[in-house]
Write a protein that holds these residues in place. Structure first.
Motif, PDB file in Angstrom:
ATOM      1  N   LEU A  51      42.679  -6.960  80.149  1.00 29.05           N
ATOM      2  CA  LEU A  51      42.616  -6.600  81.566  1.00 29.05           C
ATOM      3  C   LEU A  51      43.841  -7.111  82.340  1.00 29.05           C
ATOM      4  O   LEU A  51      44.125  -6.625  83.430  1.00 29.05           O
ATOM      5  CB  LEU A  51      41.328  -7.183  82.167  1.00 29.05           C
ATOM      6  CG  LEU A  51      40.818  -6.535  83.431  1.00 29.05           C
ATOM      7  CD1 LEU A  51      40.516  -5.058  83.197  1.00 29.05           C
ATOM      8  CD2 LEU A  51      39.567  -7.243  83.929  1.00 29.05           C
ATOM      9  N   ASP A  98      41.524  -5.652  68.616  1.00 25.94           N
ATOM     10  CA  ASP A  98      41.243  -5.152  69.977  1.00 25.94           C
ATOM     11  C   ASP A  98      41.061  -3.654  69.954  1.00 25.94           C
ATOM     12  O   ASP A  98      41.781  -2.937  69.280  1.00 25.94           O
ATOM     13  CB  ASP A  98      42.376  -5.516  70.934  1.00 25.94           C
ATOM     14  CG  ASP A  98      41.923  -5.424  72.380  1.00 25.94           C
ATOM     15  OD1 ASP A  98      41.870  -6.463  73.047  1.00 25.94           O
ATOM     16  OD2 ASP A  98      41.581  -4.305  72.849  1.00 25.94           O
ATOM     17  N   ASP A 115      36.742 -14.163  80.225  1.00 28.82           N
ATOM     18  CA  ASP A 115      35.868 -13.535  81.224  1.00 28.82           C
ATOM     19  C   ASP A 115      34.454 -13.275  80.710  1.00 28.82           C
ATOM     20  O   ASP A 115      33.511 -13.223  81.496  1.00 28.82           O
ATOM     21  CB  ASP A 115      36.474 -12.220  81.716  1.00 28.82           C
ATOM     22  CG  ASP A 115      37.607 -12.433  82.714  1.00 28.82           C
ATOM     23  OD1 ASP A 115      38.002 -13.591  82.914  1.00 28.82           O
ATOM     24  OD2 ASP A 115      38.089 -11.434  83.288  1.00 28.82           O
ATOM     25  N   GLN A 149      40.033 -15.493  85.669  1.00 26.65           N
ATOM     26  CA  GLN A 149      41.464 -15.699  85.889  1.00 26.65           C
ATOM     27  C   GLN A 149      42.153 -15.818  84.536  1.00 26.65           C
ATOM     28  O   GLN A 149      41.585 -16.347  83.576  1.00 26.65           O
ATOM     29  CB  GLN A 149      41.696 -16.995  86.684  1.00 26.65           C
ATOM     30  CG  GLN A 149      41.204 -16.917  88.114  1.00 26.65           C
ATOM     31  CD  GLN A 149      42.000 -15.919  88.942  1.00 26.65           C
ATOM     32  OE1 GLN A 149      43.205 -15.987  89.042  1.00 26.65           O
ATOM     33  NE2 GLN A 149      41.297 -14.939  89.509  1.00 26.65           N
ATOM     34  N   ILE A 150      43.401 -15.371  84.498  1.00 25.85           N
ATOM     35  CA  ILE A 150      44.146 -15.350  83.239  1.00 25.85           C
ATOM     36  C   ILE A 150      44.325 -16.761  82.685  1.00 25.85           C
ATOM     37  O   ILE A 150      44.142 -17.010  81.492  1.00 25.85           O
ATOM     38  CB  ILE A 150      45.520 -14.670  83.454  1.00 25.85           C
ATOM     39  CG1 ILE A 150      45.311 -13.214  83.864  1.00 25.85           C
ATOM     40  CG2 ILE A 150      46.380 -14.762  82.204  1.00 25.85           C
ATOM     41  CD1 ILE A 150      46.538 -12.530  84.403  1.00 25.85           C
TER      42      ILE A 150
END
Ligand SMILES: Cc1cc2nc3c(=O)[nH]c(=O)nc-3n(C[C@H](O)[C@H](O)[C@H](O)COP(=O)(O)OP(=O)(O)OC[C@H]3O[C@@H](n4cnc5c(N)ncnc54)[C@H](O)[C@@H]3O)c2cc1C
Lengths: 316, 215
Positions: free
Chosen positions: A53, A46, A287, A294-295
């Motif tokens: 997010l 990452d 996403d 949504q998570i």
């Protein structure tokens, strides 16, 4: 005082793995757990922090098993859980991906990785409005992150542009830390979940509908916004010290496109039900695929993508 | 019960065992009227207990060392080898929240006596032969801030003319106000060149070089 302790994950060694997961948001972290448990070797890379997010989400009330939890805490739980299984390399941006025969060479800021399969869980970045004042006043009252900058506006008035879920949550968070937000929404109705609508109403946060924000005003600092009432065409002014912009997201799919992955016209990666892209052994989840944002969905898609990778690498 | 959970301690021990090499000093400068000094000291002690290579010391903000390093605010946390890094890698205010991760990474780099940057950035860093001070204003709830803090600190580790200082804007509102900090990370170089955002090294170094060239 409540203190959080976010732990770093600093793996930097170059290596060869079955599966490289690019992006350590909810989708990538979930994929990591599923990949290792299935028997693949994997790494998650990452460019920022693991958590993605979800760390910007002030308060999450719709993730199963948690009635209400700060995004920061939920992200930490995800990361702690994933780290038990899989190596995570943070603050290590993937800059380039080069196909080499049946494998991929992944060039990151620190380290190079060779992988047989890739999951793109790169998420999104915030969209800009593209109106006068937005760029000029960034950092002088214009912001895209309430958890970062909300604090500076305690006791002050701010405009939240965009009344979807993110904008709604942002405004609720601001109100709860002592800021006076008003929401400006383009559409003629509430664009957020009913649950957020109720919280907005309970807190007495003004929600202006059917308005088009045309300009952010101020020279050295934000002084307010100008907006058009879309019904009457009248231009109004709203005096504010800050403007938080939540008008949608842009998928981070450039790297994927570079290796031939197809996207729709907005740049979201096209996937089938198994999260496979058009390129063999390349998957996308979360996403960046353009589903609900949504998570729980991101985490679910991450799991599917990892299992598909397992199927393709190990079973066929 | 301390501040850091047992589970987090276990993880950190593992990381320290893997990466720590030489001694690292964790200095906390304290003084009067300081809401978070005790917390900073307690956290530093807890971190010290995780590995033999880490040595904690408490100092007064009025002592000689503080004067030598130009420290004025409390709490200030300095991570150093006690020699070539001097007081150049520091946190003004509590390194909690996301900044706790920066502090851990600093401890590892200081112990390794090096930091990672690309050759291209390294070449630009090596040019800097006059004092440059990079201050990074943050809030503890800003997920993008550690990147900017760590860049300042990595640069400071690699070049003895550079000082990297995190400033916790919530604890020092007047200071943040003086520089019109309204979005973080807000980076201020030599109290002159400013930019906002967690930029990659290649862009970050350009601002550092810009400030250096004005000297
Ligand atoms: C204000 C706000 C409130 C929200 N509230 C909620 C809520 O209450 N409930 C909910 O379910 N959802 C909420 N969300 C949405 C939620 O945060 C996202 O749906 C979720 O984080 C998506 O997960 P993801 O893993 O797909 O992507 P992300 O979380 O965006 O993660 C993508 C990761 O990929 C990394 N990346 C990108 N490119 C690269 C590269 N080249 N190299 C390396 N890494 C890269 C990024 O750094 C990032 O960490 C909210 C969002 C916002 C902004």
């Amino acid at each position: 005082m409540e203190l959080g302790f976010v732990l770093p994950s600093a793996s930097r060694e170059s290596k060869e793995v079955d599966l490289a997961i690019i992006g350590a948001g909810p989708a990538g972290l979930s994929a990591g757990i599923y990949a290792i448990r299935a028997g693949l070797s994997a790494i998650i890379i990452d460019k920022g922090n693991a958590g993605g997010l979800a760390e910007d989400a002030p308060f999450v009330e719709n993730y199963l098993g948690f009635e209400g939890i700060k995004g920061e805490e939920l992200a930490k739980k995800f990361k702690d859980h994933a780290r038990n299984y899989v190596e995570i390399s943070e603050r290590n941006e993937v800059k380039d991906i080069i196909p080499e025969g049946e494998k991929y060479l992944i060039k990151a800021e620190s380290g190079e990785y060779i992988a047989r399969a890739i999951i793109f869980s790169t998420g999104t970045t915030h969209k800009h409005l593209g109106i006068p004042g937005e760029k000029e006043l960034f950092g002088k009252g214009v912001s895209y992150c309430v958890t970062c900058d909300g604090y500076f506006y305690k006791g002050k008035k701010v405009a939240v542009i965009g009344g979807g879920n993110s904008g709604a949550i942002a405004a609720i968070y601001l109100k709860d830390i002592g800021v006076e937000p008003e929401i400006f929404e383009f559409m003629p109705k509430y664009m957020c979940e009913k649950a957020y609508q109720k919280m907005i109403e309970d807190r007495g946060i003004p929600y202006h509908k059917n308005v088009r924000v045309t300009e952010i005003t101020g020279d050295e600092k934000v002084t307010g916004i100008k907006y058009e009432d879309r019904e009457t065409g009248e231009i109004h002014e709203f005096a504010a010290d800050g403007v938080f912009i939540y008008v949608g997201l842009v998928p981070m799919s450039e790297l994927a496109k570079k290796i031939g992955v197809e996207t729709n016209k907005w740049g979201y990666i096209n996937v089938d039900q198994k999260m496979r892209t058009n390129v063999p052994r390349v998957y996308a989840a979360g996403d960046v695929t353009g589903t609900a944002g949504q998570i729980i969905i991101a985490a679910g898609q991450g799991a599917v993508a990892a299992l598909s990778a397992y199927e393709d690498l190990m079973l066929s | 019960m301390g501040y850091i959970s047992e589970k987090d301690k276990e993880y950190l021990k593992g990381e320290f065992d893997k990466y720590l090499k030489e001694k690292v000093k964790l200095l906390v400068f304290t003084g009067d009227n300081c809401q978070y000094c005790n917390v900073a000291v307690d956290i530093a002690k807890e971190v010290q207990d995780l590995h033999d290579a880490i040595e904690f010391e408490e100092h007064s903000i009025n002592d000689e060392l503080a004067k030598e390093w130009g420290l004025e605010h409390v709490p200030t946390v300095v991570i150093t080898d006690g020699d070539k890094y001097g007081g150049r890698i520091r946190y003004v205010g509590l390194p909690s929240g996301y900044e706790f991760s920066s502090m851990i990474e600093d401890i590892i780099d200081v112990s390794r006596r090096t930091a990672d940057v690309s050759d291209e950035v390294r070449a630009q860093l090596d040019m800097i032969d006059k004092p440059v001070k990079i201050q990074v204003f943050v809030t503890p709830t800003c997920p993008y801030c550690p990147k900017a803090v760590r860049t300042a600190h990595r640069f400071a580790i690699l070049n003895p003319n550079i000082t990297g200082e995190m400033v916790e804007a919530v604890e020092f509102p007047e200071w943040a106000n003086k520089w019109n900090v309204m979005s973080v990370p807000h980076i201020l170089i030599n109290e002159d060149v400013q930019f906002i955002g967690a930029y990659p090294d290649e862009q970050y170094i350009k601002y550092v070089v810009e400030a250096y060239k004005k000297l």
